[in-house]
Design a protein around this motif. Structure first.
Motif, PDB file in Angstrom:
ATOM      1  N   GLU A 145      29.973   5.516  29.064  1.00 42.02           N
ATOM      2  CA  GLU A 145      31.376   5.902  29.232  1.00 42.02           C
ATOM      3  C   GLU A 145      32.338   4.746  28.995  1.00 42.02           C
ATOM      4  OE1 GLU A 145      29.185   6.650  31.844  1.00 42.02           O
ATOM      5  OE2 GLU A 145      28.844   8.745  31.290  1.00 42.02           O
ATOM      6  N   TYR A 146      31.936   3.539  29.334  1.00 35.28           N
ATOM      7  CA  TYR A 146      32.800   2.376  29.117  1.00 35.28           C
ATOM      8  C   TYR A 146      32.390   1.749  27.794  1.00 35.28           C
ATOM      9  CZ  TYR A 146      35.386  -1.935  29.956  1.00 35.28           C
ATOM     10  OH  TYR A 146      36.267  -2.984  29.859  1.00 35.28           O
ATOM     11  N   HIS A 147      33.273   1.782  26.820  1.00 36.54           N
ATOM     12  CA  HIS A 147      32.911   1.428  25.446  1.00 36.54           C
ATOM     13  C   HIS A 147      33.328   0.003  25.108  1.00 36.54           C
ATOM     14  CE1 HIS A 147      33.217   6.027  24.624  1.00 36.54           C
ATOM     15  NE2 HIS A 147      32.058   5.679  25.145  1.00 36.54           N
ATOM     16  N   VAL A 148      32.361  -0.790  24.712  1.00 35.22           N
ATOM     17  CA  VAL A 148      32.625  -2.138  24.218  1.00 35.22           C
ATOM     18  C   VAL A 148      32.338  -2.167  22.720  1.00 35.22           C
ATOM     19  CG1 VAL A 148      32.078  -3.222  26.429  1.00 35.22           C
ATOM     20  CG2 VAL A 148      30.268  -2.908  24.734  1.00 35.22           C
ATOM     21  N   PRO A 149      32.931  -3.095  21.983  1.00 38.57           N
ATOM     22  CA  PRO A 149      32.695  -3.139  20.534  1.00 38.57           C
ATOM     23  C   PRO A 149      31.226  -3.430  20.226  1.00 38.57           C
ATOM     24  CG  PRO A 149      34.563  -4.517  21.155  1.00 38.57           C
ATOM     25  CD  PRO A 149      33.871  -4.136  22.416  1.00 38.57           C
ATOM     26  N   VAL A 150      30.702  -2.717  19.255  1.00 34.14           N
ATOM     27  CA  VAL A 150      29.352  -2.977  18.767  1.00 34.14           C
ATOM     28  C   VAL A 150      29.469  -3.505  17.336  1.00 34.14           C
ATOM     29  CG1 VAL A 150      28.322  -1.256  20.271  1.00 34.14           C
ATOM     30  CG2 VAL A 150      29.110  -0.573  18.001  1.00 34.14           C
ATOM     31  N   HIS A 151      28.357  -3.800  16.712  1.00 36.71           N
ATOM     32  CA  HIS A 151      28.382  -4.404  15.375  1.00 36.71           C
ATOM     33  C   HIS A 151      29.203  -3.584  14.378  1.00 36.71           C
ATOM     34  CE1 HIS A 151      25.833  -7.887  15.826  1.00 36.71           C
ATOM     35  NE2 HIS A 151      24.953  -7.178  16.490  1.00 36.71           N
ATOM     36  N   ALA A 152      29.121  -2.279  14.476  1.00 38.19           N
ATOM     37  CA  ALA A 152      29.844  -1.436  13.527  1.00 38.19           C
ATOM     38  C   ALA A 152      31.355  -1.529  13.704  1.00 38.19           C
ATOM     39  CB  ALA A 152      29.394   0.016  13.677  1.00 38.19           C
ATOM     40  N   ASP A 153      31.799  -1.993  14.877  1.00 36.78           N
ATOM     41  CA  ASP A 153      33.238  -2.094  15.144  1.00 36.78           C
ATOM     42  C   ASP A 153      33.812  -3.451  14.754  1.00 36.78           C
ATOM     43  OD1 ASP A 153      33.321   0.461  16.504  1.00 36.78           O
ATOM     44  OD2 ASP A 153      32.314  -0.524  18.187  1.00 36.78           O
ATOM     45  N   VAL A 154      32.944  -4.421  14.517  1.00 33.50           N
ATOM     46  CA  VAL A 154      33.402  -5.798  14.311  1.00 33.50           C
ATOM     47  C   VAL A 154      33.346  -6.128  12.820  1.00 33.50           C
ATOM     48  CG1 VAL A 154      33.047  -8.217  14.901  1.00 33.50           C
ATOM     49  CG2 VAL A 154      32.577  -6.433  16.599  1.00 33.50           C
ATOM     50  N   PRO A 155      34.468  -6.439  12.229  1.00 35.51           N
ATOM     51  CA  PRO A 155      34.514  -6.653  10.780  1.00 35.51           C
ATOM     52  C   PRO A 155      34.199  -8.092  10.398  1.00 35.51           C
ATOM     53  CG  PRO A 155      36.699  -6.889  11.658  1.00 35.51           C
ATOM     54  CD  PRO A 155      35.801  -6.600  12.837  1.00 35.51           C
ATOM     55  N   HIS A 156      34.427  -8.384   9.165  1.00 37.45           N
ATOM     56  CA  HIS A 156      34.368  -9.764   8.683  1.00 37.45           C
ATOM     57  C   HIS A 156      35.422 -10.589   9.426  1.00 37.45           C
ATOM     58  CE1 HIS A 156      33.835 -13.065   5.852  1.00 37.45           C
ATOM     59  NE2 HIS A 156      35.145 -13.093   5.668  1.00 37.45           N
ATOM     60  N   ILE A 157      35.000 -11.674  10.051  1.00 35.40           N
ATOM     61  CA  ILE A 157      35.924 -12.533  10.804  1.00 35.40           C
ATOM     62  C   ILE A 157      35.886 -13.933  10.196  1.00 35.40           C
ATOM     63  CG2 ILE A 157      36.438 -13.597  13.036  1.00 35.40           C
ATOM     64  CD1 ILE A 157      35.174 -11.164  14.371  1.00 35.40           C
ATOM     65  N   GLU A 158      37.042 -14.420   9.826  1.00 35.27           N
ATOM     66  CA  GLU A 158      37.151 -15.782   9.333  1.00 35.27           C
ATOM     67  C   GLU A 158      37.837 -16.635  10.389  1.00 35.27           C
ATOM     68  OE1 GLU A 158      39.075 -16.011   5.576  1.00 35.27           O
ATOM     69  OE2 GLU A 158      37.668 -14.679   4.562  1.00 35.27           O
TER      70      GLU A 158
END
Length: 751
Positions: free
Chosen positions: A684-697
């Motif tokens: 129920e409590y949603h944290v970002p997973v790999h699919a939510d995290v984009p390319h980060i510079e």
């Protein structure tokens, strides 16, 4: 693939020195210590939000196989520190007091620990806990923030001290906003967010003797924890040993000592065995703090050409009924922009909930969401580029403290971020850029946090083989503290990093505070540097005393003395070198040792010291479904010298990930009928997973601030997240034209 850009000057990228231990499972965390006779405790929580306990029926639990004790306020031993107080008995503590484990029959919130069942195995303790029956006398509870906001009050510390950071603040004309040519007036809401590190909160408590206590505890400071429990149990601090060698993530939840720790200590005292207590994921939502639900209002006025005239910023933050928690929600508003008139008002709302605690970017991350969103709103109202608007109101000194900055390279962050995110593709009119069916938007947000520094000490030992061992009580909650300290030592001495060991996480090591507030490298780093230089001075004196060709060492500067391949030599003088093993043998020693302490200096009173960051986001929003996809994030940091480029980039990427969660997914929800969280796990409590995290510079300015501390670092743990959430919110507005002022920004708010 995420990546970092930095100017490689003095410090090179180094793999984490404890990486192999962690990935092979050799690292031991607080719940993994196995002591002779170890038993297990499980907590039973309250099922009401306010009232008293009428009775506890523990008979079935006490008869259950393997159960050793059922402990509550009815039979718990008295904690000595609970009985003493500096306050007059008729006067409550100024800021309330932390919840006392098993102290009385009062219930302050739903989920409060009220019983501990101790058994020979974890499973037997869990079964015993399921048999405990509790009856309550219920009272009407208040957990609804919106319904009770009129009851918000000025914090007690502000009442006592008008100069407190949470007291009302006025600069310039209080009424300047009213007559500003261009105005915005908006409210912003940040919901409760829960820390949820990978490692659950855990403690193993062991009374080695009646007056000697050892704790294997998940904390962010071994010596602050030592001091806390020494006071709680009326023990000399040296009789309390705290071990936290490895910590599996912490975002502030380890900066406070909680009732479950005292519960384990009480249990260990009563059953006369080592007791292990590990919270469940559900208990992490109610027993170890959270980012408090916060309402904010900003009134911002500007001239038509973009000069800020006034900023009024109000905030109300949630706290518990028994303890006042405050944070620096309004600090960034006071010092970030060149507004002649600034007014801030901070209030807290006492509810029947557990006490909040500092969460990464404490206060500043919350305040930045409102401030940086408002700056974007004002820029749009003026028809200005958001960066140009900020540059027009750039400050070359601190308008709050009226002091010069120690350093500030925020303009370099603006320039780097614009280039790397592709800011030139951004259009002023929302919804102007598309990628197929998706609306494309660009946003940015600024972050800042104090370049804090505390006192710390390091013990350094050099042996005849040229191996360097260092020790400090500081913990490492994940940023790579040991790695950074090894790099500072190597850079100072010339000793290869593979011959340096940095031991930490033990209260018996030399002095250190908490790992928190972006202060570790700034505090411990100078002590490492001082210890290494002290060793060089000892060697220099020892070598010079031998005379002859070694006399050159007598006049050598400590920074010119280096260690190379088991030898001490003067840089640039090939003839001035001495074999360390030979030197030690001549002086009949096996090793040399020094302990050095480093403290903040008078520069703290002469300069305003902050780290700065800029975060840029590109988002795609589907106009039919409201789905938000963060396509790219660029994080730019002005954090002084970057000691450990690889782990520093890890920090920034982790902070950006947390900011994505803040912006799009995270919200702890209470069912106000019962005052209980319905979001109590990762379903129920949603944290970002790999699919939510984009390319980060990640880009670092990497210019030292030696006014802040000798190693030139300003800290970056907090600025990694401060400004990320508003950057995403602003990008969503740029894509859709919809201004969402209440986080998280879920699809239903965009359809």
């Amino acid at each position: 693939m995420n990546e970092a850009f930095f100017d490689k000057k003095d410090y090179k990228s180094l793999d984490r020195v404890d990486g192999r231990l962690k990935v092979t499972g050799a690292a031991r965390y607080s719940a993994e210590y196995q002591l002779p006779g170890l038993v297990y405790a499980v907590l039973v929580e309250s099922k009401i939000a306010k009232g008293t306990i009428k009775s506890i029926d523990s008979r079935a639990a006490e008869r259950a196989p393997g159960v050793l004790a059922v402990i509550s306020h009815v039979n718990a031993i008295k904690v000595p520190g609970y009985q003493t107080s500096n306050q007059h008995p008729s006067e409550p503590p100024v800021n309330g007091q932390p919840l006392r484990a098993f102290y009385d029959n009062n219930v302050y919130y739903n989920g409060q620990p009220i019983v501990a069942v101790v058994a020979s195995t974890l499973e037997k303790a869990q079964f015993g806990a399921s048999l405990v029956k509790i009856q309550y006398e219920k009272e009407q509870h208040k957990t609804d923030f919106d319904a009770n906001m009129d009851n918000a009050v000025l914090p007690a510390q502000a009442k006592k001290n008008p100069k407190s950071p949470v007291a009302d603040y006025n600069r310039g004309d209080k009424n300047a906003f009213v007559n500003a040519p261009v105005k915005i007036d908006a409210e912003y809401v940040l919901p409760t967010e829960v820390h949820n590190p990978m490692e659950l909160q855990a403690i193993t408590a062991y009374w080695e003797a009646d007056d000697r206590l050892t704790l294997y505890d998940k904390v962010q400071g071994t010596q602050p924890t030592q001091q806390h429990f020494a006071k709680e149990w009326n023990l000399p601090p040296e009789n309390v040993k705290v071990i936290a060698t490895f910590v599996g993530g912490a975002f502030g939840n380890g900066l406070h000592n909680w009732p479950h720790e005292t519960a384990a200590i009480i249990a260990a005292k009563q059953v006369k065995k080592p007791v292990k207590l590990v919270l469940t994921r559900e208990q992490m939502f109610t027993m170890v703090g959270y980012r408090p639900y916060t309402w904010q209002k900003i009134q911002m006025g500007a001239t038509k050409d973009g000069k800020l005239v006034a900023i009024n910023h109000e905030s109300v933050g949630q706290t518990s009924s028994y303890e006042e928690f405050t944070e620096s929600t309004l600090q960034q508003t006071r010092m970030m922009y060149a507004s002649p008139n600034v007014n801030t008002r901070y209030r807290i709302l006492k509810l029947d909930v557990s006490t909040p605690i500092w969460m990464r970017g404490p206060g500043e991350a919350t305040g930045a969401f409102a401030l940086e969103s408002a700056m974007d709103e004002m820029a749009f109202s003026l028809g200005m580029d958001p960066i140009e608007f900020r540059l027009m109101n750039y400050t070359d000194s601190d308008p709050d403290k009226q002091l010069p900055w120690s350093t500030k390279y925020l303009k370099e962050c603006y320039d780097a971020g614009k280039e790397k995110i592709g800011w030139d593709k951004r259009k002023m009119q929302p919804g102007s850029v598309r990628s197929g069916e998706w609306l494309v938007g660009y946003g940015m947000g600024t972050g800042t946090f104090g370049a804090n520094r505390g006192a710390a000490a390091v013990r350094a030992q050099l042996d005849a083989d040229g191996n360097l061992l260092m020790q400090c009580a500081i913990t490492d909650i994940g940023p790579g503290t040991g790695t950074a300290m090894v790099q500072i030592a190597s850079n100072t001495t010339g000793i290869s990093t593979d011959k340096i060991i940095f031991q930490l996480g033990n209260s018996q090591f030399p002095k250190a505070g908490n790992q928190g507030g972006s202060s570790t490298v700034n505090s411990v780093g100078p002590a490492v540097q001082a210890a290494c230089n002290a060793l060089k001075e000892q060697l220099k004196t020892m070598i010079a005393s031998k005379g002859g060709s070694n006399a050159a060492f007598a006049s050598a500067k400590k920074e010119d003395i280096v260690f190379v391949n088991g030898q001490v030599q003067i840089a640039g003088n090939d003839s001035a070198k001495v074999d360390i093993r030979t030197l030690f043998k001549q002086n009949n020693i096996q090793k040399m040792e020094t302990t050095q302490e480093s403290r903040p200096d008078e520069n703290r009173n002469k300069y305003s010291m902050y780290a700065f960051s800029m975060h840029f986001a590109e988002v795609h929003v589907h106009p039919l479904t409201g789905q938000v996809c963060v396509k790219k994030v660029v994080c730019c940091g002005d954090a002084g010298t970057i000691i450990s480029p690889k782990t520093a980039a890890n920090q920034m990427i982790g902070g950006a990930t947390g900011g994505i969660g803040m912006a799009l997914t995270e919200s702890a929800v209470i069912d106000h009928r019962f005052g209980r969280y319905v979001t109590k796990d990762f379903a129920e409590y949603h944290v970002p997973v790999h699919a939510d995290v984009p390319h980060i510079e990640v880009f670092f300015v990497n210019k030292p601030d030696t006014l802040a501390d000798p190693v030139g670092s300003k800290g970056l743990g907090e600025i990694a997240i401060i400004g990320v959430a508003p950057a995403i919110a602003n990008a969503i507005f740029n894509a859709t034209g919809k201004r969402i002022r209440e986080l998280p920004i879920t699809p239903d708010k965009l359809i």
